[in-house]
Design an enzyme around this catalytic site. Structure first.
Site, PDB file in Angstrom:
ATOM      1  N   HIS A   1      10.587 -34.397   6.850  1.00 56.45           N
ATOM      2  CA  HIS A   1       9.800 -33.061   6.209  1.00 56.45           C
ATOM      3  C   HIS A   1       9.238 -33.826   5.062  1.00 56.45           C
ATOM      4  CE1 HIS A   1       9.050 -29.133   4.732  1.00 56.45           C
ATOM      5  NE2 HIS A   1       9.557 -28.633   5.826  1.00 56.45           N
TER       6      HIS A   1
ATOM      7  N   HIS B   1      16.948 -28.406  -2.292  1.00 55.00           N
ATOM      8  CA  HIS B   1      16.081 -29.185  -2.937  1.00 55.00           C
ATOM      9  C   HIS B   1      16.354 -28.638  -4.541  1.00 55.00           C
ATOM     10  CE1 HIS B   1      12.511 -31.285  -4.616  1.00 55.00           C
ATOM     11  NE2 HIS B   1      11.705 -30.030  -4.868  1.00 55.00           N
TER      12      HIS B   1
ATOM     13  N   GLU C   1       8.953 -23.274  -9.660  1.00 55.54           N
ATOM     14  CA  GLU C   1       8.256 -22.925  -8.199  1.00 55.54           C
ATOM     15  C   GLU C   1       8.235 -21.306  -8.046  1.00 55.54           C
ATOM     16  OE1 GLU C   1       9.842 -24.825  -4.883  1.00 55.54           O
ATOM     17  OE2 GLU C   1       9.900 -26.812  -5.750  1.00 55.54           O
TER      18      GLU C   1
ATOM     19  N   TYR D   1       8.091 -15.691   5.556  1.00 52.14           N
ATOM     20  CA  TYR D   1       8.320 -16.911   5.273  1.00 52.14           C
ATOM     21  C   TYR D   1       9.356 -17.605   5.992  1.00 52.14           C
ATOM     22  CZ  TYR D   1       9.106 -21.069   2.386  1.00 52.14           C
ATOM     23  OH  TYR D   1       9.251 -22.575   1.927  1.00 52.14           O
TER      24      TYR D   1
ATOM     25  N   HIS E   1      12.064 -20.141  -8.786  1.00 54.06           N
ATOM     26  CA  HIS E   1      12.891 -21.408  -8.810  1.00 54.06           C
ATOM     27  C   HIS E   1      12.704 -22.303  -9.752  1.00 54.06           C
ATOM     28  CE1 HIS E   1      13.204 -20.217  -4.214  1.00 54.06           C
ATOM     29  NE2 HIS E   1      14.233 -19.480  -4.823  1.00 54.06           N
TER      30      HIS E   1
END
Length: 441
Positions: free
Chosen positions: A290, A333, A339, A348, A363
């Site tokens: 990814h 992550h 973010e 989403y 975040h």
């Protein structure tokens, strides 16, 4: 159909067709301008910037912008640059769709409808970022806005907006964005209940990201950025025209008796512009794993540190997912960047429930985040055939190297903070098997 000039950061020239020859030939400031106009320069960079980063435009206008009454302080409403009004909160934060007041309750235009959610830095030292929501129901009548602090990247989410600028007019619909750069005066007309997001940066302008090994083509192509053509109104306003100026984080008001949109012709490379997100040329993984979300960067406002942005504008558009033996949604992550995510339409992919159009999430630095429990379970066992990802969806992210503080409005006043957000990860269960061994094949 509205006409635009095509290209990013080009040297443009435009004159209203009602006044052919309004642009002076061969010089910027003749002793007498055509049609008896005034010459006025708008500088978006220091005079001595290197040529590739030197930004300026010349206006030829009926009256110069200097003719106005003194500025006086006005109420900031929910627009702020006060980053210490609340105790820091490192938790994952998510907001439900922000409320749009009905015009029958209260008339709210673009400026009075600005609400600061979070930000960091300082307008005085020209280094920082703010993220705002706008919710409005009324057009700006005999009022315009001028941001002396920085650039506005505007993302409509519900309802199209007609943005009138000194350069001309832009119609901007959901899935389009527009950028109004520092110092440019503009007014916003709406056509009903309207909502969207604003990314404000101080001290830098947005630019296209470098492509590196991608090569000459890809991501947002320069020709797809559109700049308005010259349009003027020679209109006197007996009751007074109001210019709202955002300066050092505060709002000020001045009065004049004429429309500021009196530019008959202009030329330069410092302009407002718009872009349709459907034109983004998506890059993606075609083998395994990814890729980082940086491959989805539309625009960046660079800091003085190479490769580190004050802010990036990133989108997650419809695309194909084809990676082999790979967990395809975003990975879990922790990030040295902040973010903020918003959703224009659809669902989403990593959080199909709870994250709604017109809402948002933050975040913060090193706060863990990633797919919710349902997304992880579903995609850990899904057949890995080619599939369309994010069809009918448009999510985006404002990513910043600044550690952003959330305002009192964002944490309390708006009453849209989803205090159950953390629960979306509670279904994650332990799959660890100490007896597992690699296959002998």
């Amino acid at each position: 159909m509205r006409t635009y000039l095509s290209g990013f950061g080009n040297e443009f020239s435009s004159e209203d067709p009602r006044c052919p020859g309004a642009l002076p030939k061969g010089q910027n400031s003749p002793q007498v301008c055509p049609y008896g106009l005034y010459a006025e320069q708008l500088s978006g960079s220091a005079f001595t910037c290197p040529r590739p980063t030197n930004k300026r435009s010349w206006f030829y206008r009926i009256l110069p912008s200097v003719r106005h009454k003194p500025y006086t302080t006005v109420d900031n409403g929910n627009l702020t640059e006060t980053w210490d009004e609340m105790h820091p909160d490192p938790n994952q934060l998510r907001w439900l769709p922000f409320t749009i007041l009905k015009s029958s309750e209260k008339k709210v235009d673009f400026v009075t409808g600005l609400h600061t959610i979070c930000g960091a830095g300082d307008t005085k030292t020209r280094n920082g970022i703010s993220i705002h929501m706008f919710t409005c129901n009324t057009s700006m009548i005999d009022r315009c806005f001028n941001n002396s602090d920085g650039d506005f990247l505007i993302v409509p989410q519900q309802g199209k907006i007609l943005v009138t600028t000194e350069f001309g007019k832009m119609m901007v619909e959901p899935k389009e964005i527009c950028v109004i750069q520092q110092g440019m005066r503009f007014s916003v007309d709406v056509f009903g209940d309207t909502r969207g997001y604003v990314l404000e940066v101080y001290g830098a302008h947005f630019e296209l990201p470098d492509l590196g090994p991608i090569g000459a083509n890809g991501l947002a192509n320069p020709r797809d950025f559109l700049t308005p053509v010259a349009w003027y109104e020679d209109r006197e306003v007996a009751n007074g025209y109001t210019v709202i100026n955002k300066y050092q984080g505060k709002l000020f008001s001045s009065q004049q008796d004429f429309s500021p949109f009196n530019v008959v012709a202009w030329h330069g490379n410092y302009t407002p512009y718009k872009y349709h997100l459907s034109n983004f040329m998506v890059m993606n993984c075609v083998a395994f794993d990814h890729a980082d979300p940086s491959i989805f960067t539309v625009l960046t406002a660079k800091s003085t540190r190479p490769g580190v942005a004050i802010a990036d504008f990133v989108i997650f558009p419809p695309r194909w997912g084809v990676a082999d033996h790979t967990f395809r949604p975003p990975y879990y992550h922790r990030n040295c960047m902040s973010e903020f995510m918003g959703l224009i339409e659809g669902h989403y992919e990593a959080k199909e429930e709870g994250f709604q159009p017109g809402g948002g999430s933050l975040h913060s630095m090193m706060t863990p985040h990633g797919p919710d429990g349902a997304c992880f379970e579903k995609n850990s066992t899904a057949p890995l055939k080619p599939e369309r990802v994010a069809e009918g969806t448009m999510a985006f992210m404002f990513e910043s190297s600044f550690s952003m503080a959330v305002t009192k409005w964002g944490l309390e006043t708006c009453q849209k903070l989803d205090k159950s957000y953390y629960k979306c990860w509670e279904p994650l269960r332990k799959h660890f098997d100490p007896n597992w061994r690699p296959s002998k094949q």
